[in-house]
Each structure stands twice: as structure tokens, then as C-alpha cells.
Design a protein around this motif. Structure first.
Motif, short mmCIF file in Angstrom:
data_model
loop_
_atom_site.label_atom_id
_atom_site.label_comp_id
_atom_site.label_asym_id
_atom_site.label_seq_id
_atom_site.Cartn_x
_atom_site.Cartn_y
_atom_site.Cartn_z
N ASN A 13 0.82 -1.22 0.00
CA ASN A 13 0.00 0.00 0.00
C ASN A 13 0.85 1.25 0.00
O ASN A 13 0.56 2.22 -0.70
CB ASN A 13 -0.93 0.03 1.22
N LEU A 17 0.83 4.11 -2.99
CA LEU A 17 0.48 5.50 -2.75
C LEU A 17 1.65 6.45 -3.06
O LEU A 17 1.47 7.48 -3.70
CB LEU A 17 0.02 5.70 -1.30
N VAL A 18 2.83 6.10 -2.57
CA VAL A 18 3.98 6.97 -2.80
C VAL A 18 4.31 7.02 -4.30
O VAL A 18 4.62 8.09 -4.85
CB VAL A 18 5.20 6.51 -1.97
N ALA A 84 10.26 3.64 11.60
CA ALA A 84 8.99 3.10 12.11
C ALA A 84 8.32 4.07 13.05
O ALA A 84 7.13 4.29 13.02
CB ALA A 84 9.27 1.79 12.83
N LYS A 105 7.23 7.19 9.94
CA LYS A 105 5.91 6.69 9.56
C LYS A 105 4.97 6.84 10.75
O LYS A 105 5.39 6.62 11.88
CB LYS A 105 6.01 5.19 9.22
N PRO A 106 3.68 7.14 10.53
CA PRO A 106 3.08 7.45 9.24
C PRO A 106 3.42 8.86 8.79
O PRO A 106 3.48 9.77 9.61
CB PRO A 106 1.58 7.32 9.53
N PHE A 107 3.66 9.02 7.50
CA PHE A 107 4.03 10.34 7.02
C PHE A 107 3.04 10.81 5.98
O PHE A 107 2.35 10.02 5.34
CB PHE A 107 5.44 10.31 6.41
N GLU A 108 2.97 12.12 5.82
CA GLU A 108 2.15 12.70 4.76
C GLU A 108 2.97 12.61 3.48
O GLU A 108 4.09 13.18 3.44
CB GLU A 108 1.84 14.16 5.05
N PRO A 109 2.49 11.91 2.46
CA PRO A 109 3.26 11.81 1.21
C PRO A 109 3.70 13.15 0.64
O PRO A 109 4.79 13.23 0.07
CB PRO A 109 2.32 11.09 0.26
N HIS B 90 0.05 5.09 17.49
CA HIS B 90 0.74 4.85 16.23
C HIS B 90 -0.07 3.91 15.34
O HIS B 90 -0.25 4.16 14.14
CB HIS B 90 2.12 4.26 16.52
N ARG B 93 -3.01 5.83 13.91
CA ARG B 93 -2.66 6.87 12.94
C ARG B 93 -2.24 6.31 11.59
O ARG B 93 -2.51 6.93 10.56
CB ARG B 93 -1.50 7.71 13.48
N THR B 94 -1.58 5.14 11.61
CA THR B 94 -1.04 4.61 10.35
C THR B 94 -2.12 4.34 9.30
O THR B 94 -2.03 4.89 8.19
CB THR B 94 -0.20 3.35 10.64
N THR B 97 -3.66 7.55 7.95
CA THR B 97 -2.84 8.27 6.98
C THR B 97 -2.98 7.66 5.60
O THR B 97 -3.10 8.38 4.60
CB THR B 97 -1.36 8.26 7.41
N THR B 98 -2.97 6.33 5.56
CA THR B 98 -3.12 5.64 4.28
C THR B 98 -4.46 5.99 3.65
O THR B 98 -4.54 6.33 2.46
CB THR B 98 -3.03 4.11 4.48
N GLU B 101 -4.53 9.58 2.37
CA GLU B 101 -3.74 9.77 1.16
C GLU B 101 -4.44 9.18 -0.06
O GLU B 101 -4.48 9.81 -1.12
CB GLU B 101 -2.35 9.16 1.33
N GLN B 105 -5.64 11.43 -3.23
CA GLN B 105 -5.13 11.22 -4.58
C GLN B 105 -6.27 11.15 -5.59
O GLN B 105 -6.18 11.74 -6.67
CB GLN B 105 -4.28 9.95 -4.65
#
Lengths: 122, 318
Positions: A13, A17-18, A84, A105-109, B90, B93-94, B97-98, B101, B105
Motif C-alpha cells: 500500500n 500511494l507513494v 517506524a 511513519k506514518p508520514f504525509e506523502p 501509532h 494513525r497509520t 494516513t493511508t 492519502e 489522490q
């Protein structure tokens, strides 16, 4: 000629996305799902930047970074590491192994795209 | 005259004296024997007490060991709580975020054209994903506060500057809503001894709250440097809170009135967090309100006091 970005991450995933964001932003993208495949792709494709996850099967991010830095042919390629959790120890370890930047992570792309732009320009 | 010529009276007298002395000695002997008995008794009593104390001592040592064990258990539990809070946050949030995004998109047109209707429904998804993210963040903070793990880094902070920074961040939003932002600062600066980021949070939560319930008029932020503390307030000309709702205002997950009318759904935790932060600083927070007229939240913060100069240091500037 668009810049080539290699993403190495074991989560499909994240890669999807990236990859979509980077392509939309004008980059060419190649992908790998573990450390060994990542190293193979570096040799075959010679990317302009590598986005490297840490937690991966076969060869983890630190080892890949270490091997790349030890090799004259590839040690100038900028590396962005994905940690991580933003633990200070992870970041220090990444920087000591030779990463140029890190993102937790989690990061905003969008943020990742910004870092990529800064490191390889467009 | 010779001894044997002592008269019979003299001898009788001497015998009397000797008898008296004998009686005395016997008396003393008795007293001595009694004293010896008393001593023996006292010694026995002391031995019993000493034995009792030794037993108590043993019991205390045992309790100490138990206390130490419990303490270690508590420390483990405490660490577990923190790890759990951080890990859960964590883990939550993970995927958020997915999700965010992926929806972004599609909305940005990265995966082909979308119809306005599709974009409308995707925007609904996005709004609630953002709301969930805020909720996770607030719940994490509340957990930390309640577990006593909300760390404050206190320092000298000018509350007037701090308030100005928060006001500036709200300016675009307030303007777009057609409202006025007023400042009422008593002085150039008001020095408090606080954790900067958490006080920014308090102002943000209070102003954000005011914005949710104000359709027209203004929101005013004031900072007053009082003798014993710094008093701050956020007031609005919004719809107000009814008397029966006022006691629950700072409760968790409380949302009053017609929340469908509120422009952005809150988490219901903002005021509770603001209250906790103010109280962690030994301050007070309260609310006054008149239905359909407006509401005012006031809170106090500790002033910054110059610490005593270390001994020997010359501060005269000579």
C-alpha cells in the motif's frame, strides 16, 4: 529527462500511494519489496534517489544503506529513510549509516515529495 | 573506772542500740531483697518487650519487601501504560494516513477524472478521516494527562506574545466567517511560568470552540497581568450555553446545542484538555455565559517569579 526514484518498502500500500504521488509530481518510479531486490534494482536501474524503509525481510534498511555507502559507484545517491517511529535512536542510526534524510511513519506523502524535491531537484 | 564496771544501765543501753542497728540491717536486707525481686521482674518485662519489638521489626522488614515488590509492579504497569498509549496511537494513525492519502489522490485527479458528485462524497470521507485523526490525537493527550504522563516543560513565557501567535493563526478563518477578532492586552507583556506548547493548545481550543458557536459579531482574547496571577479570557458573541449545561461544559465528549449547525465537528475533548492543562499549572478555569448573547471562558496562569539570586553573587551592577 525525469529523475528516477527507487522506493524500497515491504508494504504494498505504501509503495502504491507513494509511487502514484511521485509520478503525478513528474518523477519516474521503480519499486522493490525487500532489501535484496532493492540492491538489485540500484545496480540495474541506477536511480537518482532511493527511498528506503527500515523494517524489511531479507535485508533491512540499515544494511542496504551500509552496502550502498560502501560501494563507490553508488555512495553519492541520496537516501531518504523511513523510520517506524520517530525514535531518536532510529534517526541517529540512520544518519550514522549514511542516510541523507529521514521521515517517520506514518508520514504525509506531500512531505516526502517535498524532501525528494529538495534532494534531487526537478 | 574500768569497762567491767559499766553499770547495768549502760549495758542495757548499748544492747538497745545494737538491737536497733540489727533491726535496721534486717530492714535494709529486706529492702535489698525486694529491690532485687523488682529488678528481676523489670528485667523479665523488658525481655518480653524486646522480644515484642523484634517481632515488630521483622514484620516491618517484611512489609518493606512487599512494598518494594508492589512498587516494582507499579513501575512495570506504568511503563506498560505508556507503551500501550504510544503504540495504540501509532497503530491508529497509520491506517488513517493511508486512507487519507488514497482519498486525496483520487480527489486530486491522480487516478483519472472524477465527477463532482464523486468528489462530494469523497470529501465527506476526507472530513471524517481528519476528524478521526484529531480524535486520536486528543484521546492520546487525555490518556497521557490521566496517566500523569503529560510532561510539562515550564519556562518563562510572555503570554501576550503567545496569544498573538495563536490569534494570527486563526485570522484567515475568522475573516472568512465574517467575524471580528479583538485583542485586549493590558500591557506589552505578561510573564508567566508555563509550558509554552500546552498553553498554545489552551488558547487554540478555546478560540476554536468560540468559532464553532459564533455566527456573527466578534471573538475577543484578553490577557491581564494581575498581582497574583495572569488572567486570560476568550469571549464571544455566540449562541451561549444554557444554565443547566454549564456544569458539564468541561466534561469529556460533551457537545452542546445544535452541533449539526457547527461548522466543523469537534472531538468533544477540547475543553476537557484545556481544563486539565490549566489545572496542571495550578491555575483555574471557568465559564460565564448568557444564551444568545455570548460566552466567556476565563483561566489563570502562574506568574514568572525571578528566582533568588545564588549566594554571593553581586547583582548591584558595580
Amino acid at each position: 529527462m525525469p529523475k528516477k526514484i527507487l522506493i524500497v518498502d515491504d508494504e504494498p500500500n505504501i509503495i502504491k500511494l507513494v509511487e502514484a504521488r511521485l509520478k503525478f509530481h513528474g518523477y519516474e518510479v521503480i519499486t522493490a519489496y525487500d532489501g535484496e531486490e532493492g540492491l538489485d534494482k540500484v545496480r540495474d536501474e541506477k536511480p537518482d534517489l532511493i527511498i528506503l524503509d527500515i523494517m524489511m525481510p531479507k535485508l533491512d534498511g540499515y544494511e542496504v544503506c551500509h552496502k550502498l555507502r560502501a560501494d563507490i559507484q553508488y555512495n553519492t545517491i541520496p537516501i531518504v529513510m523511513l523510520t517506524a517511529c520517530g525514535q531518536a535512536t532510529d534517526i541517529k542510526e540512520g544518519m550514522e549509516r549514511g542516510a541523507d534524510a529521514y521521515i517517520a511513519k506514518p508520514f504525509e506523502p506531500d512531505v516526502l515529495v517535498g524532501i525528494v524535491d529538495a534532494l534531487v531537484g526537478k | 573506772m574500768e569497762d567491767k564496771d559499766k553499770t547495768k544501765e549502760e549495758l542495757i543501753e548499748e544492747i538497745k542500740v545494737i538491737k536497733a542497728r540489727l533491726a535496721n540491717l534486717q530492714d535494709l536486707e529486706n529492702k535489698y531483697k525486694n529491690a532485687e525481686l523488682d529488678l528481676k521482674k523489670a528485667k523479665e518485662e523488658l525481655e518480653i518487650e524486646a522480644w515484642g519489638l523484634a517481632k515488630t521489626n521483622e514484620a516491618i522488614k517484611y512489609l518493606y519487601k512487599e512494598l518494594d515488590k508492589k512498587n516494582k509492579e507499579l513501575q512495570t504497569l506504568d511503563k506498560f501504560k505508556t507503551d500501550f498509549i504510544n503504540t495504540t496511537s501509532h497503530e491508529l494513525r497509520t491506517p488513517l494516513t493511508t486512507i487519507r492519502e488514497a482519498i486525496s489522490q483520487v480527489l486530486d485527479g491522480i487516478h483519472g477524472q472524477t465527477t463532482p458528485e464523486q468528489r462530494e462524497f469523497l470529501s465527506i470521507c476526507l472530513e471524517d478521516v481528519d476528524r478521526l485523526k484529531r480524535l486520536v490525537s486528543d484521546i492520546l493527550d487525555i490518556s497521557k494527562i490521566e496517566a500523569g504522563r503529560f510532561k510539562l516543560i515550564k519556562e518563562q513565557v510572555d503570554i501576550v506574545s503567545l496569544a498573538k501567535v495563536v490569534i494570527a493563526s486563526f485570522y484567515p478563518k475568522v475573516k472568512s466567517m465574517g467575524l471580528e477578532l479583538r485583542e485586549n492586552f493590558c500591557s506589552q507583556a505578561a510573564m508567566a511560568y508555563v509550558d509554552k506548547n500546552s498553553i498554545i493548545r489552551v488558547f487554540t481550543n478555546l478560540i476554536g470552540n468560540a468559532l464553532k458557536f459564533t455566527d456573527k459579531g466578534y471573538i475577543e482574547i484578553s490577557v491581564v497581568d494581575k498581582p497574583a496571577y495572569i488572567e486570560c479570557s476568550v469571549s464571544d458573541t455566540g449562541r451561549g450555553i444554557s444554565e443547566e449545561d454549564i456544569p458539564q461544559v468541561f466534561g469529556k465528549f460533551q457537545q452542546f446545542g445544535n452541533t449539526e449547525m457547527a461548522k466543523e465537528k469537534g472531538t468533544g475533548l477540547g475543553l476537557s484538555i484545556a481544563k486539565s492543562i490549566v489545572e496542571l499549572h495550578q491555575g483555574e478555569i471557568w465559564v460565564e455565559s448568557v444564551l444568545n448573547k455570548g460566552t466567556q471562558f476565563t483561566f489563570t496562569l502562574p506568574k514568572y517569579i525571578e528566582k533568588d539570586m545564588p549566594e554571593g553573587e553581586d547583582i548591584s551592577g558595580v
